[in-house]
Motif scaffolding. Structure first.
Motif, PDB file in Angstrom:
ATOM      1  N   LEU A 136       0.850  -1.185   0.000  1.00  0.00           N
ATOM      2  CA  LEU A 136       0.000   0.000   0.000  1.00  0.00           C
ATOM      3  C   LEU A 136       0.890   1.241   0.000  1.00  0.00           C
ATOM      4  CD1 LEU A 136      -2.617  -1.033   2.720  1.00  0.00           C
ATOM      5  CD2 LEU A 136      -2.713  -1.406   0.255  1.00  0.00           C
ATOM      6  N   THR A 137       0.776   2.058  -1.015  1.00  0.00           N
ATOM      7  CA  THR A 137       1.564   3.284  -1.099  1.00  0.00           C
ATOM      8  C   THR A 137       0.679   4.425  -1.572  1.00  0.00           C
ATOM      9  OG1 THR A 137       2.219   3.060  -3.423  1.00  0.00           O
ATOM     10  CG2 THR A 137       3.573   1.902  -1.799  1.00  0.00           C
ATOM     11  N   PRO A 138       1.046   5.670  -1.275  1.00  0.00           N
ATOM     12  CA  PRO A 138       0.273   6.817  -1.774  1.00  0.00           C
ATOM     13  C   PRO A 138       0.200   6.861  -3.296  1.00  0.00           C
ATOM     14  CG  PRO A 138       1.754   7.498  -0.010  1.00  0.00           C
ATOM     15  CD  PRO A 138       2.116   6.090  -0.361  1.00  0.00           C
ATOM     16  N   MET A 139       1.201   6.253  -3.982  1.00  0.00           N
ATOM     17  CA  MET A 139       1.182   6.246  -5.453  1.00  0.00           C
ATOM     18  C   MET A 139       0.193   5.244  -6.023  1.00  0.00           C
ATOM     19  SD  MET A 139       4.303   6.669  -3.959  1.00  0.00           S
ATOM     20  CE  MET A 139       5.267   5.191  -4.251  1.00  0.00           C
ATOM     21  N   GLY A 140      -0.327   4.364  -5.171  1.00  0.00           N
ATOM     22  CA  GLY A 140      -1.289   3.382  -5.637  1.00  0.00           C
ATOM     23  C   GLY A 140      -0.673   2.177  -6.308  1.00  0.00           C
ATOM     24  N   LYS A 141       0.612   1.947  -6.114  1.00  0.00           N
ATOM     25  CA  LYS A 141       1.246   0.774  -6.700  1.00  0.00           C
ATOM     26  C   LYS A 141       2.313   0.230  -5.745  1.00  0.00           C
ATOM     27  CE  LYS A 141       4.597   3.538  -9.340  1.00  0.00           C
ATOM     28  NZ  LYS A 141       5.146   3.802 -10.679  1.00  0.00           N
TER      29      LYS A 141
END
Length: 241
Positions: A135-140
């Motif tokens: 799970l990352t803020p970049m969505g990947k």
């Protein structure tokens, strides 16, 4: 060493070596779940001469080590949580620290020396591993692969083995499955642009500024920053990381 250990001392040193290895394994687990608070509040000595070092420099004293390794590290975890909770609302109520990343450090080629006086131990490890997050803020997803060396000093306090010093030497770091670390190092070295090597974020305040160790490049000579420990009498300036 000039001293010949008795059978009792040899058994005690063997037990100490195993205890130190267990402390190292606890570090690996706690670091793997990004639980810096759990690590530095349980397996570290709070002596004023404790230290923790990486390529960027060395933190000295428990207060500075705690600030850099716990306070700043936790801040990154909470900032990461705040940056992604709208994209992943299911993180609500979960501990933000293990959600940030999983640091998987395998420990190999361990060399452990217990001091002749039995009050300290020194250990050297190679640690091939990965740091990844789903799970990352970049969505990947992302994953970094790295090879590091550990130089660690331990002391016996009230019958319990604790960390006193650690020096982490990063040799190789790159993105997993999408880059050739040697080729990328060559490109950075020959590029007209001043392209810095990969890092693990902004460094915390340190007493001894780095670089204390240089990651691999095709022209970097071998670095013996953290040589394996030799037999020694007691922890001192000549036998310490």
């Amino acid at each position: 060493m000039g001293k010949t250990l008795s059978l009792r001392e040899r058994i005690e040193h063997a037990a100490a070596s195993q205890a130190v290895e267990n402390v190292k394994a606890r570090h690996t687990y706690l670091h793997g779940r990004a639980d810096a608070t759990g690590e530095w509040s349980t397996i570290w000595s709070r002596r004023p001469d404790c230290s923790w070092a990486h390529a960027f420099g060395r933190m000295r004293g428990f207060e500075q080590v705690w600030y850099g390794s716990v306070t700043c590290y936790d801040a990154m975890a909470f900032e990461n949580w705040l940056a992604m909770y709208k994209k992943y609302p299911e993180v609500g109520g979960k501990d933000p620290r293990p959600l940030m990343e999983a640091s998987v450090h395998t420990l190999v080629t361990d060399i452990i020396e217990v001091a002749a006086d039995g009050q300290s131990a020194r250990a050297s490890y190679i640690t091939p591993g990965v740091i990844h997050s789903v799970l990352t803020p970049m969505g990947k997803k992302y994953c970094n692969v790295l090879w590091e060396r550990y130089g660690s000093d331990f002391v016996l306090e009230n019958g319990e083995w604790k960390y006193l010093h650690e020096h982490v030497c990063p040799d190789i770091m790159t993105h997993l499955d999408c880059e050739n670390w040697a080729a990328e190092s060559y490109k950075r070295l020959t590029s007209a642009k001043d392209t810095p090597p990969p890092t693990l974020g902004s460094p915390p305040p340190v007493t001894d500024p780095g670089p204390l160790h240089t990651p691999y490049t095709p022209v970097t000579p071998p670095q013996n920053t953290c040589p394996w420990p030799e037999p020694y009498e007691s922890l001192d300036a000549d036998n310490s990381y």
